[in-house]
Design an enzyme around this catalytic site. Structure first.
Site, PDB file in Angstrom:
ATOM      1  N   GLY A  46      38.513  47.486  38.373  1.00  0.00           N
ATOM      2  CA  GLY A  46      37.829  47.370  39.654  1.00  0.00           C
ATOM      3  C   GLY A  46      37.668  45.907  40.034  1.00  0.00           C
ATOM      4  O   GLY A  46      37.618  45.034  39.161  1.00  0.00           O
ATOM      5  N   GLN A  51      34.223  38.763  44.295  1.00  0.00           N
ATOM      6  CA  GLN A  51      34.743  38.128  43.080  1.00  0.00           C
ATOM      7  C   GLN A  51      35.915  37.193  43.356  1.00  0.00           C
ATOM      8  O   GLN A  51      36.257  36.361  42.521  1.00  0.00           O
ATOM      9  CB  GLN A  51      35.183  39.203  42.074  1.00  0.00           C
ATOM     10  N   CYS A  91      33.367  43.085  32.980  1.00  0.00           N
ATOM     11  CA  CYS A  91      33.539  42.560  34.333  1.00  0.00           C
ATOM     12  C   CYS A  91      34.509  41.386  34.290  1.00  0.00           C
ATOM     13  O   CYS A  91      34.409  40.529  33.412  1.00  0.00           O
ATOM     14  CB  CYS A  91      32.179  42.097  34.857  1.00  0.00           C
ATOM     15  N   LEU A  92      35.437  41.338  35.236  1.00  0.00           N
ATOM     16  CA  LEU A  92      36.400  40.226  35.279  1.00  0.00           C
ATOM     17  C   LEU A  92      35.706  38.888  35.530  1.00  0.00           C
ATOM     18  O   LEU A  92      36.259  37.838  35.207  1.00  0.00           O
ATOM     19  CB  LEU A  92      37.463  40.478  36.357  1.00  0.00           C
ATOM     20  N   HIS A 133      29.127  49.577  40.156  1.00  0.00           N
ATOM     21  CA  HIS A 133      29.314  48.207  39.652  1.00  0.00           C
ATOM     22  C   HIS A 133      29.901  47.322  40.760  1.00  0.00           C
ATOM     23  O   HIS A 133      29.446  46.191  40.972  1.00  0.00           O
ATOM     24  CB  HIS A 133      30.245  48.273  38.430  1.00  0.00           C
ATOM     25  N   GLU A 134      30.903  47.850  41.482  1.00  0.00           N
ATOM     26  CA  GLU A 134      31.576  47.044  42.513  1.00  0.00           C
ATOM     27  C   GLU A 134      30.689  46.847  43.744  1.00  0.00           C
ATOM     28  O   GLU A 134      30.680  45.762  44.332  1.00  0.00           O
ATOM     29  CB  GLU A 134      32.917  47.681  42.901  1.00  0.00           C
ATOM     30  N   HIS A 137      28.424  44.027  43.241  1.00  0.00           N
ATOM     31  CA  HIS A 137      29.040  42.719  43.506  1.00  0.00           C
ATOM     32  C   HIS A 137      28.880  42.336  44.974  1.00  0.00           C
ATOM     33  O   HIS A 137      28.610  41.178  45.300  1.00  0.00           O
ATOM     34  CB  HIS A 137      30.537  42.745  43.178  1.00  0.00           C
TER      35      HIS A 137
HETATM   36 ZN    ZN Z   1      32.414  43.203  37.903  1.00  0.00          ZN
END
Ligand code: ZN
Length: 171
Positions: A46, A51, A91-92, A133-134, A137
């Site tokens: 995701g 991000q 998470c990236l 989660h997204e 962000h």
């Molecule tokens: Zn994330």
């Protein structure tokens, strides 16, 4: 298509709140393609526009193992949620950290697709966790915000130290 730079903590741009997308046009479709390419290159499941330093309410998700099921959610919002579930999240923007987070188990989500159509669906499991989660962000929230202050600070310190080391190397 292009691979975009993914921001890492403690970058404050991850705390910005994204704006609604009023018109799903070609520039939005192009951004979706770039975000999917970036997510695949980073082996993520995701990615939120926040991000990659774009303050627009769009997320991309692909839970398949073959990177063959891309989903693009524009202006996603959670209308309803129930139950609770604990799942390990990563998470990236917080590389190599995996922690258990508790979230609602089932959610009803409304979003627009790349054609601008409004979709409403009820989802659970990993997909529901990923959407939550997204969306976090897009509101400037990170999964580490759900951890105890002790754990969160330990993670933040680790990344602040890395950032300092990198800065020292560059200068
Ligand atoms: Zn994330």
């Amino acid at each position: 298509m292009a691979i975009l730079e993914v921001l890492h903590i403690p970058d404050n741009r991850l705390r910005k709140v994204a704006q609604a997308i009023s018109n799903v046009d070609d520039s939005i479709r192009e951004l979706a393609k770039d975000m999917l390419e970036t997510m695949y290159a980073e082996n993520g499941i995701g990615l939120a526009a926040t991000q990659v330093n774009v303050q627009k309410r769009m997320v991309v998700i692909d839970l398949s193992t073959e990177q063959s099921d891309p989903k693009v959610l524009i202006n996603p919002e959670i209308l309803d949620s129930s139950g609770t579930e604990e799942m390990q999240e990563g998470c990236l923007s917080v590389p190599d950290i995996f922690e258990t987070v508790e979230r609602p188990e089932t959610i009803t989500v409304r979003y627009q697709n790349l054609e601008g159509e409004i979709i409403e669906e009820s989802v659970d499991g990993l997909y529901a966790v990923c959407i939550q989660h997204e969306i976090d962000h897009l509101d400037g929230r990170l999964f580490i915000d759900y951890l105890s202050p002790l754990k969160r600070n330990r993670i933040l310190k680790k990344f602040e130290k890395q950032e300092k080391l990198q800065a020292a190397r560059v200068s």
